[in-house]
Scaffold this active site. Structure first.
Site, PDB file in Angstrom:
ATOM      1  N   SER A  54      38.605  -4.394  21.373  1.00 16.21           N
ATOM      2  CA  SER A  54      39.911  -4.391  20.715  1.00 16.21           C
ATOM      3  C   SER A  54      41.011  -3.947  21.678  1.00 16.21           C
ATOM      4  CB  SER A  54      39.878  -3.454  19.506  1.00 16.21           C
ATOM      5  OG  SER A  54      41.184  -3.342  18.983  1.00 16.21           O
ATOM      6  N   HIS A  95      39.812  -8.948  20.848  1.00 14.73           N
ATOM      7  CA  HIS A  95      40.302  -8.758  19.479  1.00 14.73           C
ATOM      8  C   HIS A  95      41.718  -8.181  19.531  1.00 14.73           C
ATOM      9  CE1 HIS A  95      39.689  -8.147  15.135  1.00 14.73           C
ATOM     10  NE2 HIS A  95      40.286  -6.970  15.283  1.00 14.73           N
ATOM     11  N   ASP A 112      44.847  -6.815  17.325  1.00 20.04           N
ATOM     12  CA  ASP A 112      45.227  -6.293  16.006  1.00 20.04           C
ATOM     13  C   ASP A 112      46.739  -6.323  15.830  1.00 20.04           C
ATOM     14  OD1 ASP A 112      42.706  -5.419  14.777  1.00 20.04           O
ATOM     15  OD2 ASP A 112      42.580  -4.085  16.514  1.00 20.04           O
ATOM     16  N   MET A 159      49.757  -5.528  13.477  1.00 12.68           N
ATOM     17  CA  MET A 159      50.079  -4.689  12.305  1.00 12.68           C
ATOM     18  C   MET A 159      51.586  -4.658  12.106  1.00 12.68           C
ATOM     19  SD  MET A 159      47.564  -1.453  12.928  1.00 12.68           S
ATOM     20  CE  MET A 159      45.907  -1.643  13.600  1.00 12.68           C
ATOM     21  N   HIS A 212      43.711 -10.622  14.521  1.00 11.49           N
ATOM     22  CA  HIS A 212      43.507 -10.024  13.198  1.00 11.49           C
ATOM     23  C   HIS A 212      44.877  -9.630  12.655  1.00 11.49           C
ATOM     24  CE1 HIS A 212      41.599  -6.298  10.961  1.00 11.49           C
ATOM     25  NE2 HIS A 212      42.167  -7.146  10.124  1.00 11.49           N
ATOM     26  N   MET A 245      47.120  -7.962  10.200  1.00 11.27           N
ATOM     27  CA  MET A 245      47.268  -6.954   9.141  1.00 11.27           C
ATOM     28  C   MET A 245      48.738  -6.905   8.760  1.00 11.27           C
ATOM     29  SD  MET A 245      44.650  -4.258  10.849  1.00 11.27           S
ATOM     30  CE  MET A 245      44.709  -5.180  12.368  1.00 11.27           C
ATOM     31  N   MET A 295      35.630  -5.461   7.058  1.00  8.56           N
ATOM     32  CA  MET A 295      36.228  -4.224   7.584  1.00  8.56           C
ATOM     33  C   MET A 295      35.281  -3.058   7.288  1.00  8.56           C
ATOM     34  SD  MET A 295      38.986  -5.122   9.075  1.00  8.56           S
ATOM     35  CE  MET A 295      39.353  -3.431   9.610  1.00  8.56           C
ATOM     36  N   PHE A 351      44.267   1.826  12.135  1.00 10.33           N
ATOM     37  CA  PHE A 351      44.134   2.659  13.335  1.00 10.33           C
ATOM     38  C   PHE A 351      42.782   2.440  14.005  1.00 10.33           C
ATOM     39  CE2 PHE A 351      46.863   4.682  10.258  1.00 10.33           C
ATOM     40  CZ  PHE A 351      48.009   4.925  11.004  1.00 10.33           C
ATOM     41  N   GLY A 352      42.762   2.587  15.323  1.00  9.34           N
ATOM     42  CA  GLY A 352      41.497   2.600  16.048  1.00  9.34           C
ATOM     43  C   GLY A 352      40.863   3.976  15.944  1.00  9.34           C
ATOM     44  N   ASP A 412      34.407  -4.954  11.876  1.00  6.70           N
ATOM     45  CA  ASP A 412      35.512  -4.316  12.599  1.00  6.70           C
ATOM     46  C   ASP A 412      35.748  -2.900  12.086  1.00  6.70           C
ATOM     47  OD1 ASP A 412      37.865  -3.726  13.954  1.00  6.70           O
ATOM     48  OD2 ASP A 412      39.079  -5.233  12.918  1.00  6.70           O
ATOM     49  N   GLY A 413      35.602  -1.924  12.995  1.00  4.10           N
ATOM     50  CA  GLY A 413      35.940  -0.544  12.665  1.00  4.10           C
ATOM     51  C   GLY A 413      34.759   0.395  12.860  1.00  4.10           C
ATOM     52  N   GLY A 432      36.708  -0.905  19.775  1.00  2.00           N
ATOM     53  CA  GLY A 432      37.844  -0.392  20.536  1.00  2.00           C
ATOM     54  C   GLY A 432      37.479   0.914  21.199  1.00  2.00           C
TER      55      GLY A 432
HETATM   56  C1  DX5 Z   1      41.592  -1.223  12.707  1.00  2.00           C
HETATM   57  C2  DX5 Z   1      41.524  -2.417  13.607  1.00  2.00           C
HETATM   58  C3  DX5 Z   1      40.388  -2.419  14.542  1.00  2.00           C
HETATM   59  C4  DX5 Z   1      40.373  -1.306  15.548  1.00  2.00           C
HETATM   60  C5  DX5 Z   1      38.947  -0.972  15.781  1.00  2.00           C
HETATM   61  O1  DX5 Z   1      42.629  -1.403  11.814  1.00  2.00           O
HETATM   62  O2  DX5 Z   1      41.434  -3.614  12.833  1.00  2.00           O
HETATM   63  O3  DX5 Z   1      40.242  -3.683  15.198  1.00  2.00           O
HETATM   64  O4  DX5 Z   1      40.973  -1.616  16.775  1.00  2.00           O
HETATM   65  O5  DX5 Z   1      38.897   0.147  16.564  1.00  2.00           O
HETATM   66  P1  DX5 Z   1      37.621   1.084  16.683  1.00  2.00           P
HETATM   67  O6  DX5 Z   1      36.519   0.244  17.281  1.00  2.00           O
HETATM   68  O7  DX5 Z   1      38.102   2.153  17.581  1.00  2.00           O
HETATM   69  O8  DX5 Z   1      37.258   1.566  15.305  1.00  2.00           O
HETATM   70 ZN    ZN Z   2      40.902  -5.507  13.884  1.00  2.00          ZN
END
Ligand code: DX5
Ligand code: ZN
Length: 227
Positions: free
Chosen positions: A14, A39, A41, A43, A72, A74, A143, A149-150, A181-182, A203
């Site tokens: 990510s 990937h 993200d 947002m 992705h 969001m 998800m 957030f990561g 993802d997550g 990520g």
């Molecule tokens: C969260 C994102 C993810 C995020 C994953 O909203 O959609 O793609 O980057 O990060 P990690 O792997 O750190 O949970």
């Molecule tokens: Zn994502």
């Protein structure tokens, strides 16, 4: 379907966890480590309580890497961005069913632009919301955290949801990629693979590893060892 019959494991690092001051180096490192997709993200600060990046950054990544860009979204009203993001180089566009009242039309619109069309579900959204279009999807994203957030903790119930999603896709004879993802890390990836996922966003697990480049292979090996 047995894990062996599903074919290859895809690791999708990510971008959210990358160092934007050394983006070119980070993307080269991911390629050298054997990443399959990048990937991305997006947002909007409305659908999720965080803001990230738009078409300009996607275009920048497109120039810096050969990795397919797995975008992705969001965001609310995701259809506003389909055209710009595909032109910027997105290979997949994944939209949230919670933000897509006309999911079938939106999925078809993404395909018409020539990108892979994905749908994703927050942890509390029933899988039933995508059953009737499962055959039309190129990608289904489960998800395993609440998006925004990561670095969040993996929600254990996601494993069982992946298993049910696998069954749903197989019953619909859908060839969709099943992505998760997550919170994907060494401790969580194998259970997701065994449950039927084939594509893994990571990520924090990659970028905070001692050797991020090697971590991509380590995560992949945890799947194939279990096959
Ligand atoms: C969260 C994102 C993810 C995020 C994953 O909203 O959609 O793609 O980057 O990060 P990690 O792997 O750190 O949970
Ligand atoms: Zn994502």
């Amino acid at each position: 379907m047995t894990p062996q019959a599903r074919g290859k494991v895809r690791i999708a690092p990510s971008l959210l966890s990358a160092d934007f001051g050394r983006l070119a180096d980070d993307l080269a490192m991911l390629e050298a480590g054997g990443a399959d997709w990048l990937h991305v993200d997006v947002m909007d600060g409305v659908f999720v309580p965080n803001l990230t990046f738009g078409a300009k950054v996607i275009e920048t990544c497109r120039k810096l890497t050969k990795l397919p860009l797995d975008v992705h979204l969001m965001v609310v009203e995701p259809e506003k961005y389909f055209d710009a993001f595909v032109r910027a180089g997105a290979a997949t566009l994944t939209i949230h069913v919670e933000a897509a009242p006309h999911l079938h039309r939106q999925v078809m619109a993404i395909k018409e632009l020539g990108a892979m069309a994905g749908a994703t579900l927050n942890p509390a959204t029933p899988l039933e919301t995508v059953r009737d279009i499962a055959a039309d999807l190129d990608l289904l994203l489960i998800m395993s955290v609440n998006p925004g957030f990561g670095g969040q903790r993996f929600i254990p119930g996601a494993v069982e949801r992946i298993a049910r999603a696998r069954t749903m896709l197989d019953e619909a004879r859908s060839r969709a990629v099943l992505e998760v993802d997550g919170g994907i890390a060494r401790e969580t990836i194998a259970a997701c693979w065994r449950a039927g996922a084939d594509t893994f966003v990571a990520g924090n697990a990659i970028f905070s590893a001692k050797d991020p480049r090697a971590e991509i292979g380590a995560l992949r090996a945890l799947c194939t060892e279990q096959a």
